[in-house]
Design a protein around this motif. Sequence first.
Motif, PDB file in Angstrom:
ATOM      1  N   UNK A  26       0.866  -1.426  -0.378  1.00 47.88           N
ATOM      2  CA  UNK A  26      -0.199  -0.054   0.021  1.00 47.88           C
ATOM      3  C   UNK A  26       0.780   1.376   0.041  1.00 47.88           C
ATOM      4  N   UNK A  27       0.624   2.020   0.981  1.00 48.69           N
ATOM      5  CA  UNK A  27       1.431   3.460   1.013  1.00 48.69           C
ATOM      6  C   UNK A  27       2.424   3.418   2.114  1.00 48.69           C
ATOM      7  N   UNK A  28       2.764   2.384   2.541  1.00 49.28           N
ATOM      8  CA  UNK A  28       3.932   2.087   3.769  1.00 49.28           C
ATOM      9  C   UNK A  28       4.985   1.387   3.251  1.00 49.28           C
ATOM     10  N   UNK A  29       6.094   1.732   3.646  1.00 51.83           N
ATOM     11  CA  UNK A  29       7.392   0.804   3.415  1.00 51.83           C
ATOM     12  C   UNK A  29       8.022   0.487   4.900  1.00 51.83           C
ATOM     13  N   UNK A  30       8.403  -0.559   5.183  1.00 52.82           N
ATOM     14  CA  UNK A  30       9.036  -1.125   6.360  1.00 52.82           C
ATOM     15  C   UNK A  30      10.423  -1.392   6.208  1.00 52.82           C
ATOM     16  N   UNK A  31      11.371  -0.833   6.772  1.00 46.07           N
ATOM     17  CA  UNK A  31      12.620  -1.153   6.583  1.00 46.07           C
ATOM     18  C   UNK A  31      13.212  -1.950   7.537  1.00 46.07           C
ATOM     19  N   UNK A  32      13.473  -3.254   7.254  1.00 47.89           N
ATOM     20  CA  UNK A  32      14.329  -4.094   8.311  1.00 47.89           C
ATOM     21  C   UNK A  32      15.425  -3.212   9.005  1.00 47.89           C
ATOM     22  N   UNK A  33      15.865  -3.926  10.099  1.00 46.18           N
ATOM     23  CA  UNK A  33      16.975  -3.111  10.893  1.00 46.18           C
ATOM     24  C   UNK A  33      18.152  -3.176  10.156  1.00 46.18           C
ATOM     25  N   UNK A  34      18.633  -2.040   9.746  1.00 47.02           N
ATOM     26  CA  UNK A  34      19.918  -1.763   8.901  1.00 47.02           C
ATOM     27  C   UNK A  34      21.186  -1.692   9.787  1.00 47.02           C
ATOM     28  N   UNK A  35      22.247  -2.025   9.029  1.00 47.18           N
ATOM     29  CA  UNK A  35      23.566  -2.107   9.834  1.00 47.18           C
ATOM     30  C   UNK A  35      24.414  -1.112   9.182  1.00 47.18           C
ATOM     31  N   UNK A  36      25.371  -0.848   9.843  1.00 45.07           N
ATOM     32  CA  UNK A  36      26.560   0.041   9.099  1.00 45.07           C
ATOM     33  C   UNK A  36      27.498  -0.647   8.320  1.00 45.07           C
ATOM     34  N   UNK A  37      26.931  -1.526   7.405  1.00 42.54           N
ATOM     35  CA  UNK A  37      28.023  -2.187   6.581  1.00 42.54           C
ATOM     36  C   UNK A  37      27.874  -1.433   5.022  1.00 42.54           C
ATOM     37  N   UNK A  38      28.783  -1.758   4.242  1.00 49.44           N
ATOM     38  CA  UNK A  38      28.859  -1.446   2.871  1.00 49.44           C
ATOM     39  C   UNK A  38      28.245  -2.386   2.059  1.00 49.44           C
ATOM     40  N   UNK A  39      28.259  -2.149   0.675  1.00 46.60           N
ATOM     41  CA  UNK A  39      27.551  -3.245  -0.107  1.00 46.60           C
ATOM     42  C   UNK A  39      28.358  -4.399  -0.443  1.00 46.60           C
ATOM     43  N   UNK A  40      29.698  -4.572   0.141  1.00 48.34           N
ATOM     44  CA  UNK A  40      30.175  -5.860   0.144  1.00 48.34           C
ATOM     45  C   UNK A  40      29.834  -6.472   1.476  1.00 48.34           C
ATOM     46  N   UNK A  41      29.371  -6.054   2.521  1.00 46.69           N
ATOM     47  CA  UNK A  41      29.058  -6.464   3.694  1.00 46.69           C
ATOM     48  C   UNK A  41      29.882  -6.171   4.765  1.00 46.69           C
ATOM     49  N   UNK A  42      31.063  -5.219   4.530  1.00 47.88           N
ATOM     50  CA  UNK A  42      32.004  -4.899   5.428  1.00 47.88           C
ATOM     51  C   UNK A  42      31.339  -4.046   6.435  1.00 47.88           C
ATOM     52  N   UNK A  43      31.485  -4.226   7.764  1.00 48.79           N
ATOM     53  CA  UNK A  43      31.060  -3.512   8.840  1.00 48.79           C
ATOM     54  C   UNK A  43      32.012  -2.129   9.133  1.00 48.79           C
ATOM     55  N   UNK A  44      31.354  -1.203   9.012  1.00 52.49           N
ATOM     56  CA  UNK A  44      32.288   0.320   9.362  1.00 52.49           C
ATOM     57  C   UNK A  44      32.814   0.162  10.748  1.00 52.49           C
ATOM     58  N   UNK A  45      33.926   0.726  11.009  1.00 53.72           N
ATOM     59  CA  UNK A  45      34.620   0.794  12.414  1.00 53.72           C
ATOM     60  C   UNK A  45      33.773   1.996  13.210  1.00 53.72           C
ATOM     61  N   UNK A  46      33.537   1.431  14.394  1.00 52.60           N
ATOM     62  CA  UNK A  46      33.074   2.547  15.488  1.00 52.60           C
ATOM     63  C   UNK A  46      31.374   3.014  15.523  1.00 52.60           C
ATOM     64  N   UNK A  47      30.990   3.509  16.306  1.00 54.48           N
ATOM     65  CA  UNK A  47      29.710   4.101  16.306  1.00 54.48           C
ATOM     66  C   UNK A  47      29.358   4.801  15.287  1.00 54.48           C
ATOM     67  N   UNK A  48      29.953   6.129  15.246  1.00 52.31           N
ATOM     68  CA  UNK A  48      29.780   7.215  14.297  1.00 52.31           C
ATOM     69  C   UNK A  48      29.907   6.680  13.054  1.00 52.31           C
TER      70      UNK A  48
END
Length: 128
Positions: A26-48
């Motif tokens: 309908x007119x709603x979008x739900x986005x699953x919990x997103x992580x701080x990773x790039x498109x290769x799956x590498x997690x960024x360092x640190x909270x910021x």
Amino acid sequence: MNTKEFRTFGMPWEKAYGYVQSVKSGNTVWISGQLGHDMQGNLAEGMEDQFRQTYQNIGKLLSEFGLHAGHVTEEVIYVTDMQEGFESRKVFGKEFYGEACMVASTIVGVTELALPGQKVEIKVTAKV
């Protein structure tokens, strides 16, 4: 008839865990919990850096439905360090949403998240 549209990033954990990154119905979008990773799956360092990348990932998913941060109505943020997470949200929330930052927001401190080294996860709901 109400149909669902899905978007994924093609990350290995999507299939393993059995979910999609976002669903539009309908007119709603739900986005699953997103992580701080790039498109290769590498997690960024640190909270910021993880906050910055997480909001970038949310923006990418929104844009695939022709939406932007102004369409977000609610966010739920999970952080492993409440003080560091709260301070990072103040900075990167304004960067993502703009100075007005008009979105319902909840932040929750947790002991750990899905991936080793993960410090933040954000899920959002947006309206078309």
